[in-house]
Design a protein around this motif. Structure first.
Motif, PDB file in Angstrom:
ATOM      1  N   PRO A   1      -3.642  71.705  57.902  1.00  0.00           N
ATOM      2  CA  PRO A   1      -2.578  70.712  57.936  1.00  0.00           C
ATOM      3  C   PRO A   1      -1.328  71.244  58.634  1.00  0.00           C
ATOM      4  CG  PRO A   1      -2.549  71.830  55.836  1.00  0.00           C
ATOM      5  CD  PRO A   1      -3.719  72.405  56.615  1.00  0.00           C
TER       6      PRO A   1
ATOM      7  N   GLU B   1       1.674  72.067  57.567  1.00  0.00           N
ATOM      8  CA  GLU B   1       2.114  72.271  56.178  1.00  0.00           C
ATOM      9  C   GLU B   1       3.139  73.399  56.055  1.00  0.00           C
ATOM     10  OE1 GLU B   1      -0.082  72.936  51.859  1.00  0.00           O
ATOM     11  OE2 GLU B   1      -0.737  74.116  53.574  1.00  0.00           O
TER      12      GLU B   1
ATOM     13  N   ALA C   1      -5.023  66.598  53.815  1.00  0.00           N
ATOM     14  CA  ALA C   1      -4.297  66.378  52.573  1.00  0.00           C
ATOM     15  C   ALA C   1      -3.550  67.648  52.160  1.00  0.00           C
ATOM     16  CB  ALA C   1      -5.263  65.949  51.472  1.00  0.00           C
ATOM     17  N   ALA C   2      -2.238  67.530  52.019  1.00  0.00           N
ATOM     18  CA  ALA C   2      -1.414  68.683  51.636  1.00  0.00           C
ATOM     19  C   ALA C   2      -0.217  68.210  50.812  1.00  0.00           C
ATOM     20  CB  ALA C   2      -0.949  69.442  52.879  1.00  0.00           C
ATOM     21  N   ASP C   3      -0.507  67.378  49.811  1.00  0.00           N
ATOM     22  CA  ASP C   3       0.565  66.773  49.024  1.00  0.00           C
ATOM     23  C   ASP C   3       1.383  67.781  48.223  1.00  0.00           C
ATOM     24  OD1 ASP C   3      -0.193  64.332  49.976  1.00  0.00           O
ATOM     25  OD2 ASP C   3      -1.078  63.603  48.109  1.00  0.00           O
TER      26      ASP C   3
ATOM     27  N   ASN D   1       4.669  68.556  49.793  1.00  0.00           N
ATOM     28  CA  ASN D   1       5.506  67.451  50.255  1.00  0.00           C
ATOM     29  C   ASN D   1       6.957  67.567  49.792  1.00  0.00           C
ATOM     30  OD1 ASN D   1       3.693  66.019  51.818  1.00  0.00           O
ATOM     31  ND2 ASN D   1       3.029  64.669  50.160  1.00  0.00           N
TER      32      ASN D   1
ATOM     33  N   ASN E   1       6.843  68.812  55.851  1.00  0.00           N
ATOM     34  CA  ASN E   1       5.426  68.742  55.504  1.00  0.00           C
ATOM     35  C   ASN E   1       4.815  67.397  55.888  1.00  0.00           C
ATOM     36  OD1 ASN E   1       3.476  70.527  53.933  1.00  0.00           O
ATOM     37  ND2 ASN E   1       3.044  68.527  53.049  1.00  0.00           N
TER      38      ASN E   1
ATOM     39  N   SER F   1       1.157  65.070  55.334  1.00  0.00           N
ATOM     40  CA  SER F   1      -0.064  65.006  54.537  1.00  0.00           C
ATOM     41  C   SER F   1      -0.795  63.688  54.758  1.00  0.00           C
ATOM     42  CB  SER F   1       0.277  65.159  53.050  1.00  0.00           C
ATOM     43  OG  SER F   1      -0.883  65.158  52.247  1.00  0.00           O
TER      44      SER F   1
ATOM     45  N   ASN G   1      -8.665  68.362  49.132  1.00  0.00           N
ATOM     46  CA  ASN G   1      -8.932  68.175  50.554  1.00  0.00           C
ATOM     47  C   ASN G   1     -10.333  68.657  50.899  1.00  0.00           C
ATOM     48  OD1 ASN G   1      -7.693  67.668  53.401  1.00  0.00           O
ATOM     49  ND2 ASN G   1      -8.655  69.664  53.550  1.00  0.00           N
TER      50      ASN G   1
END
Length: 259
Positions: free
Chosen positions: A30, A32, A75-77, A80, A85, A87, A123
């Motif tokens: 991601p 991220e 997906a990298a919530d 956040n 970031n 996601s 993820n």
């Protein structure tokens, strides 16, 4: 010989490659946040690095492969809460990988290896579901989501090449990733920040806290978006770590190809 990058090749060259190659790597990571000291591209670079190392080792054994275009969002919530970031929803990740796998298989690349620089369990599960969905569309597809992170970091397979006190808690933007980025993109690191960072070994509880409902890295014990000891990073040890990580990927590929 040079490695085969799908996104750098012409259609004519790909057609020639198809005649003797069915193995494809999909690097994943991601955009991220990685602490106050590493760029957001860290996981993307890590996934690509491992794919390249594995592909080179296979090529030396006479096994050709192709490296697909890296997937640079997922997906990298949990990060956040930090600036910058990006996601995706889990269902989006699942659909993306289903479509990518189907497209690659349509071109004869049916043995698919996803190499992620990102260890988020949700993820990973979404990627696996995407691969499984693709298999239902094309029975020739065989795919694996590499477990190099668990084998190399969580279980300590590369522990002897860490300088920090607790290698198995070095889970995000710590010694390993910092050393890797020093090796490949030193101009993008904030060295002043690295010198100020104290070890954070709350990674011991990361996956347990996520399973219990922790929503972000702050709740997981990483208020500065890192787990591990960034200041312990060295290029020499990072190179050895990534060499071991890629060996785990090779083992998975041999199992995939039934060799």
């Amino acid at each position: 010989m040079a490695l085969n990058y799908l996104y750098k090749m012409t259609s004519t060259k790909i057609k020639t490659l198809q005649e003797h190659c069915s193995l494809v790597f999909i690097p994943l990571g991601p955009t991220e946040v990685h602490g106050p000291h590493l760029p957001l591209m860290t996981d993307i670079c890590s996934g690509l690095e491992l794919a390249e190392r594995a592909a080179a080792k296979l090529q030396a054994k006479g096994i050709e492969s192709v490296i697909a275009t890296p997937v640079t969002y997922c997906a990298a919530d949990v990060t956040n809460v930090f600036s910058g970031n990006t996601s995706l929803r889990l269902e989006t990740v699942e659909m993306i990988f289903e479509d990518i796998c189907i497209s690659l298989a349509r071109n004869g690349f049916t043995n698919i290896v996803v190499v992620s620089g990102h260890a988020d369990p949700g993820n990973a599960a979404a990627v696996v579901r995407g691969i499984e969905n693709a298999k239902k569309v094309n029975a020739k597809i065989k795919g694996v989501y590499s477990d190099w992170f668990t084998k190399g970091i969580v279980e300590g397979g590369a522990a002897k090449y860490f300088n920090g006190e607790h290698p198995t808690f070095d889970l995000h933007a710590g010694e390993s990733e910092t050393g890797f980025m020093m090796m490949r993109y030193p101009e993008l690191l904030d060295m002043e920040q690295i010198a100020k960072l104290e070890p954070n070994y709350e990674g011991e509880f990361l996956f347990e806290r996520i399973a219990k409902g922790a929503k972000d890295f702050i709740e997981c014990g990483a208020p500065n978006a890192y787990f591990g000891d960034p200041a312990a990073a060295k290029v020499e040890t990072a190179d050895k770590q990534y060499d071991i990580f890629s060996d785990y990927i090779i083992e998975e590929i041999f199992d995939l190809l039934k060799m």
